[in-house]
Write an enzyme that holds these catalytic residues in place. Structure first.
Site, PDB file in Angstrom:
ATOM      1  N   HIS A  93       0.836  -1.209   0.000  1.00 51.85           N
ATOM      2  CA  HIS A  93       0.000   0.000   0.000  1.00 51.85           C
ATOM      3  C   HIS A  93       0.867   1.254   0.000  1.00 51.85           C
ATOM      4  O   HIS A  93       0.626   2.194  -0.754  1.00 51.85           O
ATOM      5  CB  HIS A  93      -0.887   0.052   1.253  1.00 51.85           C
ATOM      6  CG  HIS A  93      -1.908  -1.035   1.359  1.00 51.85           C
ATOM      7  ND1 HIS A  93      -2.092  -1.785   2.497  1.00 51.85           N
ATOM      8  CD2 HIS A  93      -2.815  -1.491   0.465  1.00 51.85           C
ATOM      9  CE1 HIS A  93      -3.062  -2.650   2.309  1.00 51.85           C
ATOM     10  NE2 HIS A  93      -3.519  -2.509   1.083  1.00 51.85           N
TER      11      HIS A  93
ATOM     12  N   LYS B 201     -20.711  -4.820   7.754  1.00 48.01           N
ATOM     13  CA  LYS B 201     -19.795  -5.955   7.637  1.00 48.01           C
ATOM     14  C   LYS B 201     -18.602  -5.739   8.544  1.00 48.01           C
ATOM     15  O   LYS B 201     -17.495  -5.461   8.084  1.00 48.01           O
ATOM     16  CB  LYS B 201     -19.297  -6.074   6.189  1.00 48.01           C
ATOM     17  CG  LYS B 201     -20.291  -6.671   5.241  1.00 48.01           C
ATOM     18  CD  LYS B 201     -19.536  -7.011   3.967  1.00 48.01           C
ATOM     19  CE  LYS B 201     -20.469  -7.095   2.789  1.00 48.01           C
ATOM     20  NZ  LYS B 201     -19.763  -6.960   1.525  1.00 48.01           N
TER      21      LYS B 201
ATOM     22  N   ARG C  45      -1.530  -6.065  -8.664  1.00 50.96           N
ATOM     23  CA  ARG C  45      -0.502  -7.046  -8.367  1.00 50.96           C
ATOM     24  C   ARG C  45      -0.376  -8.041  -9.522  1.00 50.96           C
ATOM     25  O   ARG C  45       0.530  -7.993 -10.303  1.00 50.96           O
ATOM     26  CB  ARG C  45      -0.812  -7.788  -7.069  1.00 50.96           C
ATOM     27  CG  ARG C  45      -0.400  -7.022  -5.847  1.00 50.96           C
ATOM     28  CD  ARG C  45      -1.098  -7.462  -4.619  1.00 50.96           C
ATOM     29  NE  ARG C  45      -2.505  -7.101  -4.677  1.00 50.96           N
ATOM     30  CZ  ARG C  45      -3.329  -7.138  -3.664  1.00 50.96           C
ATOM     31  NH1 ARG C  45      -2.918  -7.572  -2.522  1.00 50.96           N
ATOM     32  NH2 ARG C  45      -4.575  -6.766  -3.802  1.00 50.96           N
TER      33      ARG C  45
ATOM     34  N   SER D 288      -2.985  -7.674   2.837  1.00 49.76           N
ATOM     35  CA  SER D 288      -3.294  -7.581   4.269  1.00 49.76           C
ATOM     36  C   SER D 288      -3.632  -8.969   4.814  1.00 49.76           C
ATOM     37  O   SER D 288      -3.292  -9.290   5.961  1.00 49.76           O
ATOM     38  CB  SER D 288      -4.472  -6.630   4.498  1.00 49.76           C
ATOM     39  OG  SER D 288      -4.174  -5.350   4.022  1.00 49.76           O
TER      40      SER D 288
HETATM   41  P1  ADP Z   1      -9.391  -3.904  -0.927  1.00 45.13           P
HETATM   42  O1  ADP Z   1      -9.711  -4.557   0.373  1.00 45.13           O
HETATM   43  O2  ADP Z   1     -10.384  -2.896  -1.400  1.00 45.13           O
HETATM   44  O3  ADP Z   1      -8.887  -4.837  -1.996  1.00 45.13           O
HETATM   45  P2  ADP Z   1      -6.778  -3.281  -0.060  1.00 45.13           P
HETATM   46  O4  ADP Z   1      -6.687  -2.593   1.247  1.00 45.13           O
HETATM   47  O5  ADP Z   1      -6.419  -4.712  -0.108  1.00 45.13           O
HETATM   48  O6  ADP Z   1      -8.194  -2.974  -0.611  1.00 45.13           O
HETATM   49  O7  ADP Z   1      -5.893  -2.527  -1.121  1.00 45.13           O
HETATM   50  C1  ADP Z   1      -6.041  -1.173  -1.427  1.00 45.13           C
HETATM   51  C2  ADP Z   1      -5.317  -0.844  -2.695  1.00 45.13           C
HETATM   52  O8  ADP Z   1      -3.936  -1.179  -2.595  1.00 45.13           O
HETATM   53  C3  ADP Z   1      -5.822  -1.611  -3.925  1.00 45.13           C
HETATM   54  O9  ADP Z   1      -5.697  -0.779  -5.038  1.00 45.13           O
HETATM   55  C4  ADP Z   1      -4.867  -2.758  -4.046  1.00 45.13           C
HETATM   56  O10 ADP Z   1      -4.780  -3.207  -5.351  1.00 45.13           O
HETATM   57  C5  ADP Z   1      -3.573  -2.080  -3.624  1.00 45.13           C
HETATM   58  N1  ADP Z   1      -2.639  -3.046  -3.086  1.00 45.13           N
HETATM   59  C6  ADP Z   1      -2.849  -3.928  -2.080  1.00 45.13           C
HETATM   60  N2  ADP Z   1      -1.748  -4.664  -1.854  1.00 45.13           N
HETATM   61  C7  ADP Z   1      -0.813  -4.235  -2.750  1.00 45.13           C
HETATM   62  C8  ADP Z   1       0.535  -4.624  -3.055  1.00 45.13           C
HETATM   63  N3  ADP Z   1       1.131  -5.613  -2.388  1.00 45.13           N
HETATM   64  N4  ADP Z   1       1.188  -3.964  -4.032  1.00 45.13           N
HETATM   65  C9  ADP Z   1       0.560  -2.981  -4.704  1.00 45.13           C
HETATM   66  N5  ADP Z   1      -0.705  -2.578  -4.495  1.00 45.13           N
HETATM   67  C10 ADP Z   1      -1.386  -3.189  -3.533  1.00 45.13           C
END
Ligand code: ADP
Length: 162
Positions: free
Chosen positions: A17, A41, A91, A129
């Protein structure tokens, strides 16, 4: 002023992130990182306020960033804030179909807003996450997955929840 929004659950924030947020901050005058949550949720590990706090501490050196929470349509949020773009990290191919669907829906709801995809850094391709939570729950080392400023607090919180 060109404003972009970086939305997500950030439950919790990871180095993946932060990489996307940093890169968005170089492209736009202001970036609003928005923790999207849904009252109906409550399945997250961290409350929305905790997630905001972790992101704020992990992005201290980046001046043109704000962190906020929102429960509703991203297209409405971006319109309220005057944002012209949503920046998302991609990703693998597996992210693509869902993200493309979201981008098309957002375009319908808010035609002024563009979705920009930033390719994940090779080092973060596997990182999410969920991976952080799983590894930590089983006692694995997550120090390479999350920002050092917040690593201890993330570990503490995940262990408390177990
Ligand atoms: P969601 O739960 O809506 O998928 P996330 O919190 O997982 O949101 O992710 C938020 C943003 O960060 C999204 O655009 C996701 O693609 C990006 N993201 C998450 N993990 C990575 C990563 N390891 N590398 C690059 N971008 C990431």
């Amino acid at each position: 002023m060109k404003i972009a929004v970086c939305p997500g659950s950030f439950d919790p924030v990871t180095n993946g992130h932060i990489d996307i947020i940093r890169r968005a901050a170089k492209l736009f005058d202001k970036v609003i990182v928005v923790v999207m949550f849904n009252y109906h949720k409550p399945t997250s590990y961290f409350t929305a306020d905790e997630r905001v706090e972790l992101i704020k501490r992990s992005t201290k050196g980046i001046d043109n960033i704000e962190v906020d929470t929102y429960s509703g349509l991203l297209a409405d949020y971006a319109a309220q804030k005057g944002a012209c773009a949503v920046v998302k990290g991609l990703r693998a191919v597996s992210d693509f179909e869902y993200e493309f669907q979201q981008a098309l829906t957002n375009k319908k709801l808010n035609p002024e807003m563009e979705t920009i995809f930033v390719a994940a850094d090779a080092a973060n391709m596997y990182l999410s996450s969920s991976v952080v939570k799983q590894v930590c729950e089983f006692g694995g080392d997550i120090s390479e997955f999350v920002p050092s400023e917040v690593c201890e607090d993330i570990i503490k919180r995940i262990k408390e929840r177990k």
